[in-house]
Design a protein around this motif. Structure first.
Motif, PDB file in Angstrom:
ATOM      1  N   GLY A   1      83.743 -39.814  24.834  1.00 30.78           N
ATOM      2  CA  GLY A   1      83.057 -40.612  25.258  1.00 30.78           C
ATOM      3  C   GLY A   1      82.305 -40.474  23.918  1.00 30.78           C
ATOM      4  N   TRP A   2      82.213 -40.451  22.928  1.00 34.11           N
ATOM      5  CA  TRP A   2      80.457 -39.964  22.130  1.00 34.11           C
ATOM      6  C   TRP A   2      81.646 -39.774  20.237  1.00 34.11           C
ATOM      7  CZ3 TRP A   2      75.400 -39.423  23.333  1.00 34.11           C
ATOM      8  CH2 TRP A   2      75.789 -39.373  24.348  1.00 34.11           C
ATOM      9  N   ILE A   3      81.189 -39.919  19.335  1.00 31.10           N
ATOM     10  CA  ILE A   3      81.297 -39.730  18.400  1.00 31.10           C
ATOM     11  C   ILE A   3      80.257 -39.553  17.505  1.00 31.10           C
ATOM     12  CG2 ILE A   3      81.811 -42.020  16.540  1.00 31.10           C
ATOM     13  CD1 ILE A   3      82.040 -44.146  18.480  1.00 31.10           C
ATOM     14  N   GLU A   4      81.186 -38.459  15.911  1.00 31.82           N
ATOM     15  CA  GLU A   4      80.052 -37.647  14.961  1.00 31.82           C
ATOM     16  C   GLU A   4      79.380 -38.945  14.066  1.00 31.82           C
ATOM     17  OE1 GLU A   4      82.071 -34.201  13.863  1.00 31.82           O
ATOM     18  OE2 GLU A   4      80.636 -34.495  12.135  1.00 31.82           O
ATOM     19  N   ILE A   5      78.297 -38.565  14.138  1.00 36.06           N
ATOM     20  CA  ILE A   5      77.721 -39.664  13.181  1.00 36.06           C
ATOM     21  C   ILE A   5      77.155 -38.957  11.724  1.00 36.06           C
ATOM     22  CG2 ILE A   5      75.711 -41.225  12.720  1.00 36.06           C
ATOM     23  CD1 ILE A   5      77.792 -42.822  14.000  1.00 36.06           C
ATOM     24  N   LEU A   6      76.165 -37.616  12.171  1.00 35.37           N
ATOM     25  CA  LEU A   6      76.086 -37.074  10.919  1.00 35.37           C
ATOM     26  C   LEU A   6      75.389 -35.999  11.488  1.00 35.37           C
ATOM     27  CD1 LEU A   6      72.535 -37.126  11.352  1.00 35.37           C
ATOM     28  CD2 LEU A   6      72.732 -39.408  10.843  1.00 35.37           C
ATOM     29  N   GLY A   7      74.440 -34.945  10.265  1.00 35.82           N
ATOM     30  CA  GLY A   7      74.215 -34.270  10.388  1.00 35.82           C
ATOM     31  C   GLY A   7      72.921 -33.893  10.249  1.00 35.82           C
ATOM     32  N   ALA A   8      72.384 -33.208  10.385  1.00 34.90           N
ATOM     33  CA  ALA A   8      70.366 -32.896  10.050  1.00 34.90           C
ATOM     34  C   ALA A   8      70.511 -31.620  10.856  1.00 34.90           C
ATOM     35  CB  ALA A   8      69.801 -34.117  11.192  1.00 34.90           C
ATOM     36  N   GLY A   9      68.528 -31.652  10.291  1.00 36.90           N
ATOM     37  CA  GLY A   9      67.594 -30.414  11.318  1.00 36.90           C
ATOM     38  C   GLY A   9      66.886 -30.375   9.958  1.00 36.90           C
ATOM     39  N   MET A  10      66.184 -29.258  10.445  1.00 34.69           N
ATOM     40  CA  MET A  10      65.132 -28.919  10.138  1.00 34.69           C
ATOM     41  C   MET A  10      64.968 -27.976   9.217  1.00 34.69           C
ATOM     42  SD  MET A  10      62.573 -30.080  12.397  1.00 34.69           S
ATOM     43  CE  MET A  10      61.470 -29.940  12.084  1.00 34.69           C
ATOM     44  N   VAL A  11      64.169 -28.324   7.560  1.00 35.40           N
ATOM     45  CA  VAL A  11      64.671 -27.615   6.665  1.00 35.40           C
ATOM     46  C   VAL A  11      64.246 -26.164   6.037  1.00 35.40           C
ATOM     47  CG1 VAL A  11      63.513 -27.935   3.941  1.00 35.40           C
ATOM     48  CG2 VAL A  11      63.683 -30.217   5.223  1.00 35.40           C
ATOM     49  N   HIS A  12      64.605 -25.445   6.123  1.00 41.29           N
ATOM     50  CA  HIS A  12      64.558 -24.117   5.969  1.00 41.29           C
ATOM     51  C   HIS A  12      64.275 -23.520   4.960  1.00 41.29           C
ATOM     52  CE1 HIS A  12      66.571 -19.900   5.598  1.00 41.29           C
ATOM     53  NE2 HIS A  12      66.948 -19.993   6.353  1.00 41.29           N
ATOM     54  N   PRO A  13      62.624 -22.843   5.921  1.00 40.15           N
ATOM     55  CA  PRO A  13      61.679 -22.420   4.668  1.00 40.15           C
ATOM     56  C   PRO A  13      61.789 -21.766   3.331  1.00 40.15           C
ATOM     57  CG  PRO A  13      62.288 -21.437   7.202  1.00 40.15           C
ATOM     58  CD  PRO A  13      63.026 -22.005   7.269  1.00 40.15           C
ATOM     59  N   ASN A  14      63.246 -21.526   3.789  1.00 37.65           N
ATOM     60  CA  ASN A  14      63.779 -20.607   1.885  1.00 37.65           C
ATOM     61  C   ASN A  14      63.428 -21.843   0.935  1.00 37.65           C
ATOM     62  OD1 ASN A  14      64.279 -18.133   2.740  1.00 37.65           O
ATOM     63  ND2 ASN A  14      66.283 -18.212   2.259  1.00 37.65           N
ATOM     64  N   VAL A  15      64.189 -22.843   1.178  1.00 40.65           N
ATOM     65  CA  VAL A  15      64.457 -24.422   0.661  1.00 40.65           C
ATOM     66  C   VAL A  15      62.537 -24.370   0.565  1.00 40.65           C
ATOM     67  CG1 VAL A  15      64.755 -26.657   0.510  1.00 40.65           C
ATOM     68  CG2 VAL A  15      66.712 -24.720   1.795  1.00 40.65           C
ATOM     69  N   LEU A  16      61.767 -25.169   1.127  1.00 40.83           N
ATOM     70  CA  LEU A  16      60.655 -24.928   0.940  1.00 40.83           C
ATOM     71  C   LEU A  16      59.774 -24.619  -0.110  1.00 40.83           C
ATOM     72  CD1 LEU A  16      59.141 -25.975   4.740  1.00 40.83           C
ATOM     73  CD2 LEU A  16      59.995 -28.086   3.350  1.00 40.83           C
ATOM     74  N   GLU A  17      60.499 -23.174   0.080  1.00 36.64           N
ATOM     75  CA  GLU A  17      59.714 -22.074  -0.833  1.00 36.64           C
ATOM     76  C   GLU A  17      59.937 -22.003  -1.694  1.00 36.64           C
ATOM     77  OE1 GLU A  17      57.090 -20.136  -0.535  1.00 36.64           O
ATOM     78  OE2 GLU A  17      56.762 -20.363   2.151  1.00 36.64           O
ATOM     79  N   MET A  18      61.537 -22.173  -2.238  1.00 41.45           N
ATOM     80  CA  MET A  18      62.197 -22.300  -3.930  1.00 41.45           C
ATOM     81  C   MET A  18      61.249 -23.272  -4.203  1.00 41.45           C
ATOM     82  SD  MET A  18      65.386 -21.251  -3.567  1.00 41.45           S
ATOM     83  CE  MET A  18      66.325 -21.204  -5.414  1.00 41.45           C
ATOM     84  N   ALA A  19      61.434 -24.448  -3.810  1.00 35.08           N
ATOM     85  CA  ALA A  19      60.896 -26.028  -3.957  1.00 35.08           C
ATOM     86  C   ALA A  19      58.592 -25.674  -4.611  1.00 35.08           C
ATOM     87  CB  ALA A  19      61.356 -27.503  -2.886  1.00 35.08           C
ATOM     88  N   GLY A  20      58.550 -24.979  -4.142  1.00 35.11           N
ATOM     89  CA  GLY A  20      57.172 -24.121  -4.309  1.00 35.11           C
ATOM     90  C   GLY A  20      56.118 -24.632  -3.079  1.00 35.11           C
ATOM     91  N   PHE A  21      57.075 -25.311  -1.470  1.00 32.53           N
ATOM     92  CA  PHE A  21      55.765 -25.878  -0.871  1.00 32.53           C
ATOM     93  C   PHE A  21      55.269 -24.647  -0.437  1.00 32.53           C
ATOM     94  CE2 PHE A  21      58.011 -29.590  -1.707  1.00 32.53           C
ATOM     95  CZ  PHE A  21      56.658 -30.942  -1.283  1.00 32.53           C
TER      96      PHE A  21
END
Ligand SMILES: [Zn+2]
Length: 345
Positions: free
Chosen positions: A280-300
């Motif tokens: 009854g369901w069809i998978e469409i996409l992946g998502a999530g809250m940005v990992h703190p490590n990713v934010l920190e590596m980009a200077g946020f």
């Protein structure tokens, strides 16, 4: 003699009137007015005339000549004008003839889907970002919380060009580059469409090259509910107002928590059918809250800023939207397949 001249005049004018073309007219001129013509011949008999008759006859002869020449001149004009008319008539274009239809192309179904998705997010205040397809290992993996040797790198079999460069395996490096450009300052609100490459064997659902669209939002107080609301708007706009969505827990190295989004199956309205594999369901996409490590590596500052990200495959969206059963149709460019989408111009 007088009568003979009059006769000649009448005879000549008749022939002139009947002349069909310029050549025939010229022949008449030569035969009547030429030195060996009948008029000259008649005038040779002038010697036999009296001194009184001679000038009269001379004057008459001139009249006859003049009448014939002006007749020729007049006819010459007529024939010329007729020739022009005939040429114009021959060159007339019949504007009522149906034209030959020109073969025009139209946009590829994937282009249509990508533009539709872009428009949808631009309407919500996003901007479109692009980046290189030959990417540094750093932006493709490291900046996204996938250091060298990380097991999750195996999830994406890659085409390496050198130790340091590869064909990007997702459009996420565009996010990493955009975050870096912002130098730790929000908000960031982008979508990045583009081609990506994986070492997959091509089959009905896999291609070594395919498209992705990813979205990224970073700002203060961005929550999971913002992500859910955004995805809900997307799903309903793209697949119809009556679509429901659900989020399932998942794992991606660059988001925490991570989810996958399904939409309710349109064909069976959630009851279960072969398209949705009875779920009854069809998978469409992946998502999530940005990992703190990713934010920190980009200077946020990950204590100040939070964000969400999502990624989807336009091919999958197009396959579901148009009922296409094989991803390879999008890339083999069979005109019979592509022509079906010409209505989306
Ligand atoms: Zn179904």
């Amino acid at each position: 003699m007088q009568e003979r001249l009059k006769e000649l005049q009448t005879e000549a004018l008749e022939k002139i009137a009947q002349a069909a073309d310029l050549k025939e007219l010229n022949d008449i001129r030569v035969s009547y007015l030429g030195k060996k013509g009948p008029i000259t011949e008649v005038l040779k008999g002038m010697g036999k005339l009296t001194a009184e008759e001679r000038p009269k006859m001379g004057a008459l002869a001139n009249e006859v000549r003049d009448a014939i020449s002006s007749g020729i001149e007049e006819k010459h004009k007529q024939l010329e004008a007729a020739a022009v008319e005939a040429k114009l008539a021959g060159e007339t274009i019949d504007v009522t003839l149906p034209g030959r239809p020109m073969k025009t192309g139209h946009r590829h179904p994937l282009t249509n889907v990508i533009e539709e998705i872009e428009d949808l997010f631009i309407g919500m205040g996003y901007t479109v970002e692009e980046g290189p397809e030959v990417e540094k290992d750093y932006y493709n993996f490291e900046a996204l919380n996938l250091p060298k040797g990380h097991p999750a790198r195996d999830m994406q079999d890659s085409f390496y060009i050198t130790e340091e460069f590869l064909l990007r395996t997702h459009t996420s490096p565009v996010q990493a580059r955009t975050m870096e450009k912002h130098k730790g300052k929000g908000p960031v609100k982008i979508i990045c469409p583009g081609k990506v490459y994986r070492r997959d064997n091509d089959d009905a659902t896999h291609s070594h090259q395919f498209m992705q669209i990813e979205g990224l939002v970073i700002d203060e107080n961005i929550r999971m509910t913002d992500l859910k609301g955004t995805l809900q708007v997307f799903a309903k706009k793209m697949f119809g107002e009556d679509r429901e969505i659900r989020l399932r827990p998942s794992f991606f190295p660059f988001t925490e928590p991570s989810v996958e989004m399904d939409i309710s199956c349109k064909i069976c309205s959630g009851k279960g059918c072969s398209v949705c594999k009875k779920t009854g369901w069809i998978e469409i996409l992946g998502a999530g809250m940005v990992h703190p490590n990713v934010l920190e590596m980009a200077g946020f500052d990950s204590k100040k800023y939070t964000g969400f990200a999502f990624g989807m495959g336009p091919e999958r969206i197009a396959m579901l939207k148009y009922g296409v059963d094989d991803i390879r149709h999008f890339y083999t460019n069979d005109v019979r397949f592509l022509q079906q989408f010409s209505i989306h111009e």
